[in-house]
Design a protein around this motif. Structure first.
Motif, PDB file in Angstrom:
ATOM      1  N   ARG A   1       9.575 -24.776   8.634  1.00 43.38           N
ATOM      2  CA  ARG A   1       8.662 -24.309   7.601  1.00 43.38           C
ATOM      3  C   ARG A   1       7.274 -24.085   8.199  1.00 43.38           C
ATOM      4  O   ARG A   1       6.809 -24.872   9.011  1.00 43.38           O
ATOM      5  CB  ARG A   1       8.534 -25.348   6.480  1.00 43.38           C
ATOM      6  CG  ARG A   1       9.842 -25.723   5.837  1.00 43.38           C
ATOM      7  CD  ARG A   1      10.272 -24.660   4.830  1.00 43.38           C
ATOM      8  NE  ARG A   1      11.522 -25.030   4.204  1.00 43.38           N
ATOM      9  CZ  ARG A   1      12.691 -24.480   4.487  1.00 43.38           C
ATOM     10  NH1 ARG A   1      12.774 -23.546   5.400  1.00 43.38           N
ATOM     11  NH2 ARG A   1      13.789 -24.843   3.874  1.00 43.38           N
ATOM     12  N   PHE A   2       6.596 -23.030   7.753  1.00 43.44           N
ATOM     13  CA  PHE A   2       5.218 -22.816   8.168  1.00 43.44           C
ATOM     14  C   PHE A   2       4.377 -23.960   7.619  1.00 43.44           C
ATOM     15  O   PHE A   2       4.579 -24.405   6.499  1.00 43.44           O
ATOM     16  CB  PHE A   2       4.700 -21.463   7.683  1.00 43.44           C
ATOM     17  CG  PHE A   2       5.464 -20.309   8.272  1.00 43.44           C
ATOM     18  CD1 PHE A   2       5.582 -20.183   9.640  1.00 43.44           C
ATOM     19  CD2 PHE A   2       6.080 -19.381   7.470  1.00 43.44           C
ATOM     20  CE1 PHE A   2       6.290 -19.129  10.206  1.00 43.44           C
ATOM     21  CE2 PHE A   2       6.793 -18.322   8.018  1.00 43.44           C
ATOM     22  CZ  PHE A   2       6.901 -18.208   9.386  1.00 43.44           C
ATOM     23  N   GLY A   3       3.447 -24.433   8.409  1.00 46.27           N
ATOM     24  CA  GLY A   3       2.629 -25.576   8.030  1.00 46.27           C
ATOM     25  C   GLY A   3       3.209 -26.891   8.514  1.00 46.27           C
ATOM     26  O   GLY A   3       2.537 -27.916   8.495  1.00 46.27           O
ATOM     27  N   GLN A   4       4.446 -26.858   8.957  1.00 41.85           N
ATOM     28  CA  GLN A   4       5.109 -28.056   9.476  1.00 41.85           C
ATOM     29  C   GLN A   4       4.530 -28.392  10.857  1.00 41.85           C
ATOM     30  O   GLN A   4       4.125 -27.515  11.609  1.00 41.85           O
ATOM     31  CB  GLN A   4       6.604 -27.780   9.583  1.00 41.85           C
ATOM     32  CG  GLN A   4       7.454 -28.939   9.969  1.00 41.85           C
ATOM     33  CD  GLN A   4       8.943 -28.573   9.921  1.00 41.85           C
ATOM     34  OE1 GLN A   4       9.320 -27.412   9.760  1.00 41.85           O
ATOM     35  NE2 GLN A   4       9.781 -29.576  10.056  1.00 41.85           N
ATOM     36  N   MET A   5       4.478 -29.674  11.176  1.00 39.52           N
ATOM     37  CA  MET A   5       3.988 -30.103  12.482  1.00 39.52           C
ATOM     38  C   MET A   5       5.001 -29.714  13.554  1.00 39.52           C
ATOM     39  O   MET A   5       6.200 -29.862  13.364  1.00 39.52           O
ATOM     40  CB  MET A   5       3.785 -31.607  12.525  1.00 39.52           C
ATOM     41  CG  MET A   5       2.878 -32.112  11.451  1.00 39.52           C
ATOM     42  SD  MET A   5       1.200 -31.862  11.888  1.00 39.52           S
ATOM     43  CE  MET A   5       0.539 -33.435  11.471  1.00 39.52           C
ATOM     44  N   ILE A   6       4.508 -29.240  14.696  1.00 40.85           N
ATOM     45  CA  ILE A   6       5.385 -28.839  15.798  1.00 40.85           C
ATOM     46  C   ILE A   6       6.238 -30.019  16.272  1.00 40.85           C
ATOM     47  O   ILE A   6       7.399 -29.855  16.615  1.00 40.85           O
ATOM     48  CB  ILE A   6       4.583 -28.212  16.968  1.00 40.85           C
ATOM     49  CG1 ILE A   6       5.493 -27.764  18.108  1.00 40.85           C
ATOM     50  CG2 ILE A   6       3.550 -29.183  17.498  1.00 40.85           C
ATOM     51  CD1 ILE A   6       6.459 -26.680  17.789  1.00 40.85           C
ATOM     52  N   GLU A   7       5.687 -31.220  16.269  1.00 43.86           N
ATOM     53  CA  GLU A   7       6.432 -32.390  16.743  1.00 43.86           C
ATOM     54  C   GLU A   7       7.630 -32.726  15.855  1.00 43.86           C
ATOM     55  O   GLU A   7       8.553 -33.399  16.298  1.00 43.86           O
ATOM     56  CB  GLU A   7       5.512 -33.598  16.860  1.00 43.86           C
ATOM     57  CG  GLU A   7       4.948 -34.052  15.535  1.00 43.86           C
ATOM     58  CD  GLU A   7       3.748 -34.956  15.714  1.00 43.86           C
ATOM     59  OE1 GLU A   7       3.826 -36.095  15.248  1.00 43.86           O
ATOM     60  OE2 GLU A   7       2.753 -34.507  16.294  1.00 43.86           O
ATOM     61  N   GLU A   8       7.648 -32.235  14.620  1.00 44.79           N
ATOM     62  CA  GLU A   8       8.795 -32.450  13.732  1.00 44.79           C
ATOM     63  C   GLU A   8       9.954 -31.520  14.079  1.00 44.79           C
ATOM     64  O   GLU A   8      11.085 -31.767  13.715  1.00 44.79           O
ATOM     65  CB  GLU A   8       8.381 -32.233  12.277  1.00 44.79           C
ATOM     66  CG  GLU A   8       7.358 -33.237  11.785  1.00 44.79           C
ATOM     67  CD  GLU A   8       6.811 -32.888  10.411  1.00 44.79           C
ATOM     68  OE1 GLU A   8       7.224 -31.849   9.832  1.00 44.79           O
ATOM     69  OE2 GLU A   8       5.967 -33.647   9.915  1.00 44.79           O
ATOM     70  N   VAL A   9       9.649 -30.436  14.773  1.00 44.44           N
ATOM     71  CA  VAL A   9      10.667 -29.451  15.133  1.00 44.44           C
ATOM     72  C   VAL A   9      11.092 -29.622  16.589  1.00 44.44           C
ATOM     73  O   VAL A   9      12.272 -29.611  16.908  1.00 44.44           O
ATOM     74  CB  VAL A   9      10.148 -28.012  14.896  1.00 44.44           C
ATOM     75  CG1 VAL A   9      11.162 -26.975  15.335  1.00 44.44           C
ATOM     76  CG2 VAL A   9       9.787 -27.832  13.430  1.00 44.44           C
ATOM     77  N   VAL A  10      10.097 -29.755  17.477  1.00 43.86           N
ATOM     78  CA  VAL A  10      10.347 -29.925  18.907  1.00 43.86           C
ATOM     79  C   VAL A  10       9.547 -31.143  19.353  1.00 43.86           C
ATOM     80  O   VAL A  10       8.318 -31.079  19.438  1.00 43.86           O
ATOM     81  CB  VAL A  10       9.899 -28.679  19.716  1.00 43.86           C
ATOM     82  CG1 VAL A  10      10.178 -28.878  21.195  1.00 43.86           C
ATOM     83  CG2 VAL A  10      10.572 -27.427  19.203  1.00 43.86           C
ATOM     84  N   ASP A  11      10.226 -32.221  19.610  1.00 45.83           N
ATOM     85  CA  ASP A  11       9.537 -33.441  20.013  1.00 45.83           C
ATOM     86  C   ASP A  11       9.171 -33.362  21.495  1.00 45.83           C
ATOM     87  O   ASP A  11      10.030 -33.139  22.342  1.00 45.83           O
ATOM     88  CB  ASP A  11      10.430 -34.659  19.759  1.00 45.83           C
ATOM     89  CG  ASP A  11       9.724 -35.956  20.087  1.00 45.83           C
ATOM     90  OD1 ASP A  11       8.526 -36.071  19.773  1.00 45.83           O
ATOM     91  OD2 ASP A  11      10.366 -36.849  20.668  1.00 45.83           O
ATOM     92  N   HIS A  12       7.890 -33.486  21.776  1.00 43.71           N
ATOM     93  CA  HIS A  12       7.426 -33.504  23.161  1.00 43.71           C
ATOM     94  C   HIS A  12       6.112 -34.270  23.225  1.00 43.71           C
ATOM     95  O   HIS A  12       5.274 -34.154  22.334  1.00 43.71           O
ATOM     96  CB  HIS A  12       7.230 -32.083  23.702  1.00 43.71           C
ATOM     97  CG  HIS A  12       7.151 -32.039  25.186  1.00 43.71           C
ATOM     98  ND1 HIS A  12       6.018 -32.388  25.871  1.00 43.71           N
ATOM     99  CD2 HIS A  12       8.077 -31.720  26.113  1.00 43.71           C
ATOM    100  CE1 HIS A  12       6.245 -32.279  27.171  1.00 43.71           C
ATOM    101  NE2 HIS A  12       7.492 -31.869  27.337  1.00 43.71           N
ATOM    102  N   GLU A  13       5.934 -35.051  24.271  1.00 44.88           N
ATOM    103  CA  GLU A  13       4.740 -35.876  24.401  1.00 44.88           C
ATOM    104  C   GLU A  13       3.452 -35.061  24.488  1.00 44.88           C
ATOM    105  O   GLU A  13       2.377 -35.571  24.158  1.00 44.88           O
ATOM    106  CB  GLU A  13       4.858 -36.792  25.608  1.00 44.88           C
ATOM    107  CG  GLU A  13       4.939 -36.041  26.931  1.00 44.88           C
ATOM    108  CD  GLU A  13       5.206 -36.970  28.102  1.00 44.88           C
ATOM    109  OE1 GLU A  13       4.240 -37.578  28.586  1.00 44.88           O
ATOM    110  OE2 GLU A  13       6.376 -37.059  28.509  1.00 44.88           O
TER     111      GLU A  13
END
Length: 137
Positions: A85-97
């Motif tokens: 979803r637009f507005g979603q945090m990138i870390e919720e979709v692709v987890d990376h440090e």
């Protein structure tokens, strides 16, 4: 930077039919760091920005340009894409440090290029002004 300079700069990186992540021009003064696992990072210092292009060991490509982070996704199928979803945090979709806990949000998604890869997420990460010590103020 004047409007004309921005337009010229954008034109040099966003050409029709090519993805911006593949358009990083190679200059003699670029800094390239390679890892033994096959991943690498290219840093480009330009008049007004520091841009990054990286290919990770898992073949994921990330790039920065004008306060945006571009993350190429794997071809995980339409089920996974429908969850983004637009507005979603990138870390919720692709987890990376690299982006965990920074609050960066997805603002756009581009179709796959070439069609056999996954789409590219566009993330608003913002930019910070910085004056190089040798540049006049």
């Amino acid at each position: 930077m004047s409007r004309e300079e921005v337009h010229d700069h954008l034109q040099s990186f966003y050409l029709g039919g090519m993805t911006p992540t593949e358009l990083m021009s190679r200059y003699a003064d670029d800094l390239r760091f390679e890892h033994r696992d096959g991943s690498y990072l290219v840093m480009q210092v330009r008049e007004h920005s520091l841009d990054l292009y990286a290919r990770m060991a898992d073949d994921r490509v990330i790039a920065t340009r004008f306060g945006e982070l571009r993350v190429e996704l794997d071809d995980d199928g339409p089920e996974r894409l429908s969850e983004i979803r637009f507005g979603q945090m990138i870390e919720e979709v692709v987890d990376h440090e690299l982006w965990r806990g920074r609050g960066w949000r997805i603002v756009e998604m581009e179709d796959a290029f070439p069609p056999l890869t996954g789409p590219t997420l566009i993330v608003a990460m913002g930019s910070m002004p910085y004056q190089m010590p040798w540049m006049p103020m």
